[in-house]
Design a protein around this motif. Structure first.
Motif, short mmCIF file in Angstrom:
data_model
loop_
_atom_site.label_atom_id
_atom_site.label_comp_id
_atom_site.label_asym_id
_atom_site.label_seq_id
_atom_site.Cartn_x
_atom_site.Cartn_y
_atom_site.Cartn_z
N VAL A 81 0.83 -1.21 0.00
CA VAL A 81 0.00 0.00 0.00
C VAL A 81 0.86 1.25 0.00
N SER A 82 1.98 1.24 0.73
CA SER A 82 2.88 2.39 0.75
C SER A 82 3.45 2.67 -0.64
N ARG A 83 3.79 1.60 -1.37
CA ARG A 83 4.30 1.79 -2.73
C ARG A 83 3.24 2.43 -3.62
N LEU A 84 2.00 1.95 -3.48
CA LEU A 84 0.91 2.52 -4.27
C LEU A 84 0.69 3.99 -3.90
N ARG A 85 0.74 4.27 -2.61
CA ARG A 85 0.51 5.65 -2.15
C ARG A 85 1.60 6.59 -2.70
N ARG A 86 2.82 6.12 -2.73
CA ARG A 86 3.91 6.95 -3.26
C ARG A 86 3.70 7.24 -4.74
N GLY A 87 3.07 6.29 -5.45
CA GLY A 87 2.81 6.51 -6.87
C GLY A 87 1.77 7.59 -7.10
N GLY A 88 0.90 7.82 -6.12
CA GLY A 88 -0.09 8.89 -6.20
C GLY A 88 -1.31 8.52 -7.03
N GLY A 89 -2.40 9.27 -6.83
CA GLY A 89 -3.59 9.13 -7.66
C GLY A 89 -4.60 8.10 -7.19
N PHE A 90 -4.38 7.48 -6.03
CA PHE A 90 -5.32 6.47 -5.55
C PHE A 90 -6.12 6.98 -4.36
N ASP A 91 -7.36 6.53 -4.28
CA ASP A 91 -8.25 6.90 -3.20
C ASP A 91 -7.79 6.24 -1.89
N GLU A 92 -7.74 7.02 -0.81
CA GLU A 92 -7.25 6.49 0.46
C GLU A 92 -8.16 5.41 1.02
N VAL A 93 -9.46 5.51 0.79
CA VAL A 93 -10.37 4.47 1.28
C VAL A 93 -10.11 3.15 0.56
N VAL A 94 -9.81 3.23 -0.73
CA VAL A 94 -9.45 2.03 -1.50
C VAL A 94 -8.15 1.43 -0.96
N LEU A 95 -7.16 2.27 -0.71
CA LEU A 95 -5.89 1.77 -0.18
C LEU A 95 -6.08 1.14 1.19
N SER A 96 -6.96 1.69 2.00
CA SER A 96 -7.25 1.11 3.31
C SER A 96 -7.84 -0.29 3.16
N ALA A 97 -8.73 -0.47 2.18
CA ALA A 97 -9.31 -1.80 1.93
C ALA A 97 -8.22 -2.77 1.47
N MET A 98 -7.30 -2.31 0.64
CA MET A 98 -6.23 -3.18 0.16
C MET A 98 -5.28 -3.55 1.29
N ASP A 99 -5.20 -2.69 2.29
CA ASP A 99 -4.38 -2.99 3.46
C ASP A 99 -5.03 -4.08 4.33
N ARG A 100 -6.33 -4.26 4.19
CA ARG A 100 -7.07 -5.24 4.99
C ARG A 100 -7.14 -6.61 4.34
N VAL A 101 -7.28 -6.64 3.02
CA VAL A 101 -7.58 -7.90 2.32
C VAL A 101 -6.29 -8.64 1.96
N PRO A 102 -6.12 -9.87 2.41
CA PRO A 102 -4.89 -10.64 2.14
C PRO A 102 -4.86 -11.19 0.71
N ARG A 103 -4.16 -10.50 -0.18
CA ARG A 103 -4.13 -10.89 -1.60
C ARG A 103 -3.53 -12.29 -1.79
N HIS A 104 -2.60 -12.67 -0.91
CA HIS A 104 -1.96 -13.98 -1.11
C HIS A 104 -2.92 -15.14 -0.92
N ARG A 105 -4.06 -14.90 -0.28
CA ARG A 105 -5.05 -15.95 -0.08
C ARG A 105 -5.83 -16.24 -1.37
N PHE A 106 -5.64 -15.44 -2.39
CA PHE A 106 -6.41 -15.59 -3.63
C PHE A 106 -5.57 -16.13 -4.78
N VAL A 107 -4.31 -16.47 -4.52
CA VAL A 107 -3.46 -17.02 -5.58
C VAL A 107 -2.93 -18.38 -5.16
N ASP A 108 -2.45 -19.13 -6.12
CA ASP A 108 -1.86 -20.44 -5.85
C ASP A 108 -0.68 -20.29 -4.89
N SER A 109 -0.51 -21.25 -4.02
CA SER A 109 0.56 -21.17 -3.01
C SER A 109 1.93 -20.99 -3.64
#
Length: 254
Positions: free
Chosen positions: A39-67
């Protein structure tokens, strides 16, 4: 010669796929710090909604891909999820959801309201949408992906404390919808030549649709459609954004 899988075989395949999504131990992917760095990398890139970034900070992306791909889950890259489909790179997901939150109705509500997602895929974006909306309906044409996403989202329901869990349909997202509307926000994870008329009819006044569309030799561009009511008449205003690369929008269910 292709084989037609029976429904139970498809369900068994989805269960087996979901079982492989348990991240290997000892690599720290369950640490909140791993997501926070993404999320910090995305924030540094700029242009993203903070509420969206907060959701991405909550949801474990690794749980949605093959191990086997879990160590790459928090890099800004698309990853295969099987059946010729991919999970979109985090920056693209963040961009599309940020654009949705800039729509008139979303600004008025303070959230995305009722959302329709075309292309559930592995379920990651549906999980984010459930953090940003009151209701989420998600449609997937590939049954094995639909069943796998259902299992993954069910496993996260209590952990993420959604207002309401996403409602998933195994259906053709291009056809005449059977899941109701209107929707305040619509987002598609696949791109076609045109935005289907059925989607426009499902978009509530003040609502916004974000989807990739093909623009001749320019490839795919993110397209925004806003449903405006001017002098009592509905108009659908279209604007285009940056280039993207999504899987093609297809009809039919498999």
């Amino acid at each position: 010669m292709s084989r037609v899988l029976r429904p139970q075989r498809l369900l068994d395949q989805a269960v087996a796929d979901a079982a492989r999504l348990v991240a290997p131990s000892g690599i720290g992917l369950d640490s909140p710090g791993v997501r926070a760095r993404m999320v910090s990398r995305l924030r540094r890139g700029g242009g993203f909604d903070e509420v969206v970034l907060s959701a991405m900070d909550r949801v474990p992306r690794h749980r949605f891909v093959d191990s086997a791909l879990a160590p790459q889950a928090y890099e800004d890259t698309a990853l295969p999820i099987g059946h010729g489909q991919t999970i979109s790179k985090p920056s693209v997901v963040a961009r599309m959801l940020s654009l949705l939150r800039q729509g008139q109705q979303a600004r008025h509500l303070g959230h995305l309201g009722r959302v329709l997602e075309i292309g559930t895929g592995c379920g990651y974006q549906a999980a984010l949408l459930a953090c940003l909306a009151t209701d989420v309906t998600s449609v997937e044409r590939i049954q094995a992906l639909h069943e796998g996403a259902k299992l993954k989202l069910q496993s996260l329901r209590s952990e993420l404390s959604w207002r309401r869990s996403p409602v998933l349909w195994h259906a053709d997202g291009q056809g005449v919808p059977v899941w109701g509307g209107p929707f305040d926000s619509i987002v598609s994870a696949a791109g076609g030549e045109e935005i289907p008329q059925a989607w426009l009819q499902l978009l509530a006044p003040g609502g916004r649709l974000v989807a990739p569309t093909q623009h001749g030799g320019s490839g795919q561009l993110l397209t925004i459609v806003d449903h405006e009511v001017i002098a009592g008449r509905s108009e659908w205003r279209r604007t285009t954004q940056e280039g993207v690369l999504f899987v093609p929008l297809k009809s039919g269910v498999i």
